[in-house]
Design an enzyme around this catalytic site. Structure first.
Site, short mmCIF file in Angstrom:
data_model
loop_
_atom_site.label_atom_id
_atom_site.label_comp_id
_atom_site.label_asym_id
_atom_site.label_seq_id
_atom_site.Cartn_x
_atom_site.Cartn_y
_atom_site.Cartn_z
N ARG A 90 0.66 -1.17 0.12
CA ARG A 90 0.11 0.06 -0.05
C ARG A 90 0.77 1.32 0.18
O ARG A 90 1.99 1.23 0.44
CB ARG A 90 -0.92 0.00 1.25
CG ARG A 90 -1.86 -0.97 1.15
CD ARG A 90 -3.10 -0.85 2.36
NE ARG A 90 -2.43 -0.73 3.61
CZ ARG A 90 -2.48 -1.69 4.59
NH1 ARG A 90 -2.81 -2.88 4.25
NH2 ARG A 90 -1.97 -1.69 5.79
N CYS A 149 3.72 -4.49 4.57
CA CYS A 149 2.47 -5.37 4.41
C CYS A 149 2.76 -6.66 3.72
O CYS A 149 3.46 -6.80 2.69
CB CYS A 149 1.57 -4.52 3.41
SG CYS A 149 1.18 -2.82 3.84
N GLY A 190 1.08 3.63 1.86
CA GLY A 190 1.35 4.27 3.29
C GLY A 190 2.28 3.21 4.04
O GLY A 190 2.38 3.41 5.19
N CYS A 191 2.72 2.09 3.49
CA CYS A 191 3.15 1.02 4.27
C CYS A 191 4.03 0.37 3.40
O CYS A 191 4.16 -0.07 2.19
CB CYS A 191 1.87 -0.08 4.69
SG CYS A 191 2.49 -1.64 5.43
N GLY A 192 5.34 0.04 4.17
CA GLY A 192 6.31 -0.71 3.46
C GLY A 192 6.30 -2.05 3.74
O GLY A 192 7.39 -2.91 3.24
#
Length: 278
Positions: A114, A120, A116-118
Site C-alpha cells: 500500500r 505489508c 502508506g506501508c512498506g
C-alpha cells in the site's frame, strides 16, 4: 471510475472532472489527479509483490525495488525487464540471475503493498529486518548543502506541482545539487525509483545524500543504507526503529529539514565536518 477505464499511458497524472467551492464560489471543472494503479513484480516468472504505484519510471522502480529488498546484490544480476500492460494494472517481469532467484526464494514475501506501508504481508518477524553492511566513514557534508538539496527537490517536483498528491526522493551531491529526482504516490516507491536510477547512473552513491518529502521510516532508512548512501534527509520526523537502524549502520539521519532548520538523530559528526563511524 473503474480502474480499467484509466488510460495506462506513460504519465503520472490524468485530467478528471471535479466539483467544489473555492472562495465561496462553486466551480465545475477538470483537474489533474495523480495516477495510482497496481504494479506487480514477477521474478523469473514467479509473482512476488503487488504495489500501488504511479506508472512512471517503471524500469527504475523494478531495479530499485529488487536492490532495496536485497533480491539483487548488484545491477548486473538483472538481465532484463518486460512491461506488460493489462486492464487490471501493469506487470513488471524481471529476468534475474539464478543466484538472485535463489536468494528471493529464501525470503519470499506474499506482499500486498500500500502507498502508506512498506512491510505489508511480511510473513514473519525475521523478515522485517535484514543484515546490512555498515556505511564507510565520510564524506563530510554541510547543513547548508542539506538545506539546498531539500529546496532543489521541492523545485523539481513536477508531478507534485500538478497534482499535490505525490512524494519525491532526490540524490544530491555533497554540495546539495539535486541530480536525480523520482516521484510516486508512495514514498517507498519514490525512493525505490531513485535507487534504481542511481544504480543505472555513473554517479558514486556514497559521495552524496538522499532527500525525501516524507518521514524517515524504518524502511526508508534501510533502503538508503542498502544503496550505500551515507545521509538521509527527510522533511518530516524519524521513528524509533529508523533511528536505531541508522545508528547501527553509520547513517546520518536528519529530519524536519525545512529551510535552514533540521533535527539530527544519528551520527551528527558527518554534518560537522567529521567522518561518521558505525
Amino acid at each position: 471510475m473503474n480502474l480499467a477505464d484509466i488510460p495506462l499511458r506513460p504519465g503520472g497524472a490524468e485530467l478528471l472532472p471535479v466539483r467544489g467551492v473555492r472562495a465561496r464560489q462553486a466551480f465545475d471543472n477538470r483537474d489533474w489527479v495523480a495516477v495510482e494503479i497496481p504494479v506487480a513484480l514477477e521474478f523469473n516468472g514467479i509473482a512476488h509483490a503487488v504495489m500501488l504505484a504511479t506508472p512512471t519510471d517503471l524500469a527504475d522502480f523494478a531495479l530499485g525495488f529488487a536492490l532495496s529488498e536485497g533480491i539483487l546484490l548488484a545491477r548486473g544480476e538483472l538481465y532484463g525487464i518486460e512491461e506488460e500492460y493489462g486492464p487490471e494494472g501493469i506487470t513488471l517481469k524481471l529476468e534475474v540471475a539464478s543466484a538472485a532467484f535463489a536468494r528471493l526464494k529464501e525470503r519470499r514475501r506474499s506482499m500486498a503493498g500500500r502507498t502508506g506501508c512498506g512491510l505489508c504481508g511480511t510473513e514473519s518477524l525475521a523478515h522485517v529486518s535484514r543484515a546490512l553492511p555498515a556505511l564507510p566513514p565520510g564524506p563530510s557534508l554541510s547543513k547548508s548543502a542539506v538545506a539546498r538539496g531539500m529546496r532543489e527537490l521541492a523545485s523539481l517536483q513536477v508531478l507534485q506541482k500538478v497534482t499535490g498528491a505525490v512524494h519525491a526522493a532526490a540524490w544530491c551531491t555533497a554540495e546539495g545539487e539535486a541530480l536525480l529526482v523520482r516521484e510516486d504516490v508512495g514514498r517507498h516507491n519514490a525512493l525505490d525509483k531513485l535507487v534504481g536510477a542511481l544504480a543505472k547512473s555513473t554517479l558514486a552513491a556514497s559521495t552524496g545524500f538522499i532527500a525525501v518529502t516524507s518521514r524517515a521510516s524504518f524502511e526508508m532508512v534501510q533502503k538508503t543504507v542498502a544503496a550505500g548512501v551515507p545521509l538521509l534527509a527527510a522533511v518530516s520526523a524519524s521513528t524509533s526503529m529508523a533511528t536505531a537502524v541508522a545508528q547501527e549502520t553509520g547513517l546520518t539521519l536528519a529530519g524536519f529539514v525545512r529551510g535552514d532548520d533540521l533535527v539530527i538523530y544519528t551520527h551528527p559528526g558527518r554534518l560537522n565536518g567529521q567522518p561518521a563511524t558505525a
